[in-house]
Design an enzyme around this catalytic site. Structure first.
Site, short mmCIF file in Angstrom:
data_model
loop_
_atom_site.label_atom_id
_atom_site.label_comp_id
_atom_site.label_asym_id
_atom_site.label_seq_id
_atom_site.Cartn_x
_atom_site.Cartn_y
_atom_site.Cartn_z
N SER A 12 0.78 -1.15 -0.03
CA SER A 12 0.03 -0.02 -0.09
C SER A 12 0.85 1.31 0.14
CB SER A 12 -0.88 0.05 1.26
OG SER A 12 -1.39 1.25 1.60
N1 GSH Z 1 -6.18 8.51 2.07
C1 GSH Z 1 -5.89 7.29 2.83
C2 GSH Z 1 -6.10 6.11 1.86
C3 GSH Z 1 -6.28 4.82 2.70
C4 GSH Z 1 -6.47 3.66 1.67
O1 GSH Z 1 -7.51 3.98 0.81
N2 GSH Z 1 -5.75 2.39 1.75
C5 GSH Z 1 -6.19 1.34 1.08
C6 GSH Z 1 -5.06 0.51 0.84
S1 GSH Z 1 -3.80 1.24 -0.19
C7 GSH Z 1 -7.25 0.52 1.83
O2 GSH Z 1 -7.28 0.57 3.27
N3 GSH Z 1 -8.26 -0.23 1.37
C8 GSH Z 1 -9.04 -0.94 1.89
C9 GSH Z 1 -10.48 -0.36 2.28
O3 GSH Z 1 -10.56 1.02 1.94
O4 GSH Z 1 -11.06 -0.92 2.75
C10 GSH Z 1 -4.67 7.42 3.29
O5 GSH Z 1 -3.79 8.09 3.21
O6 GSH Z 1 -4.31 6.51 4.37
#
Ligand code: GSH
Length: 240
Positions: A12
């Site tokens: 990530s």
């Molecule tokens: N803007 C957030 C983005 C976080 C994000 O979307 N992470 C993704 C992985 S890259 C995630 O956790 N996806 C799973 C979900 O949203 O359930 C940050 O900077 O932490």
């Protein structure tokens, strides 16, 4: 004694921004890998800690903080010896904050997530042209941010560089290599950050894992282009 636990997966980009910051601040921490495919982040215990179920998620004693930008600002505010990575001066901080919001709104949610959706949810077999155009516009903006300074928010390295490099290196190695002829400052910045001693372990390794997954869905004729992107990031092509 620091009691930090970071939850996430190293592929990530948002998690890697936090890993870079933890390393720059030399903060001891535990890393708990979550298997996102298996839905570890959706288990009741994790949802109690972060109802938004995103990674990265940082546990600091009793407190849980999520969103990489909130986390990296918090780490500097709470644990850094100086404010270098996140200046207290209101104007300097506003520039760093603007870059962090640019990463969230434009690079990550505006472009990267949309590309991921096209490829992994809508089963696109090539990079959608309109998204590619948006990405090139974003590269052109970054080129302007870097016009007068070696780092994205000014003359010194800040958490904005960590946040932006985590996403840009992934985009560079997967959807659209940064062309050093068109974006010389951006290319040189990528090389500059890549030269940090911890960049390989805390960012590039995870970026490669994700980029390999993305490229496996894209036409093979671009493989040479990506090969060059991998080499450029190592050799620092476009360095100025
Ligand atoms: N803007 C957030 C983005 C976080 C994000 O979307 N992470 C993704 C992985 S890259 C995630 O956790 N996806 C799973 C979900 O949203 O359930 C940050 O900077 O932490």
């Amino acid at each position: 004694m620091v009691n930090l636990i970071l939850y996430g997966t190293e592929s990530s980009p948002s998690v890697r921004a936090v890993l870079l910051t933890l390393r720059a601040l030399k903060l001891d921490h535990e890393f708990h890998t979550l298997d996102m495919q298996a839905g570890d982040h959706l288990k009741p215990d994790m949802l109690r800690k972060n109802p938004q179920h995103t990674v990265p998620m940082l546990e600091d004693g009793e407190s849980c903080i999520w969103d990489s930008h909130a986390i990296i600002g918090y780490l500097v505010n709470k644990y850094a010896q100086s404010d270098e990575l996140y200046p207290k001066d209101p104007l300097k901080r506003a520039v760093v904050d603007q870059r962090l919001h640019f990463e969230t709104g434009v690079l990550f949610h505006g472009i990267f997530k949309q590309l991921q959706r096209a490829l992994f949810k809508e089963n696109a077999t090539e990079v959608p042209k309109d998204r590619l155009a948006e990405l090139k516009d974003a590269y052109a903006l970054l080129e302007q941010f870097l016009a007068e300074n070696p780092y994205v928010a000014g003359p010194q390295l800040t958490i904005a560089d960590f946040s932006i490099v985590a996403t840009v290196s992934t985009l560079h190695l997967s959807y659209c290599p940064v062309d050093a002829a068109k974006y010389p400052k951006l290319s040189a910045w990528l090389a500059r950050i890549s030269a940090l001693p911890f960049h390989e372990e805390d960012n590039l390794r995870g970026a490669r894992l994700l980029a390999d997954k993305i490229r496996s869905k894209l036409p093979k004729q671009f493989d040479k282009l990506w090969q060059k992107a991998f080499e450029d990031i190592k050799s620092g092509a476009g360095k100025q």
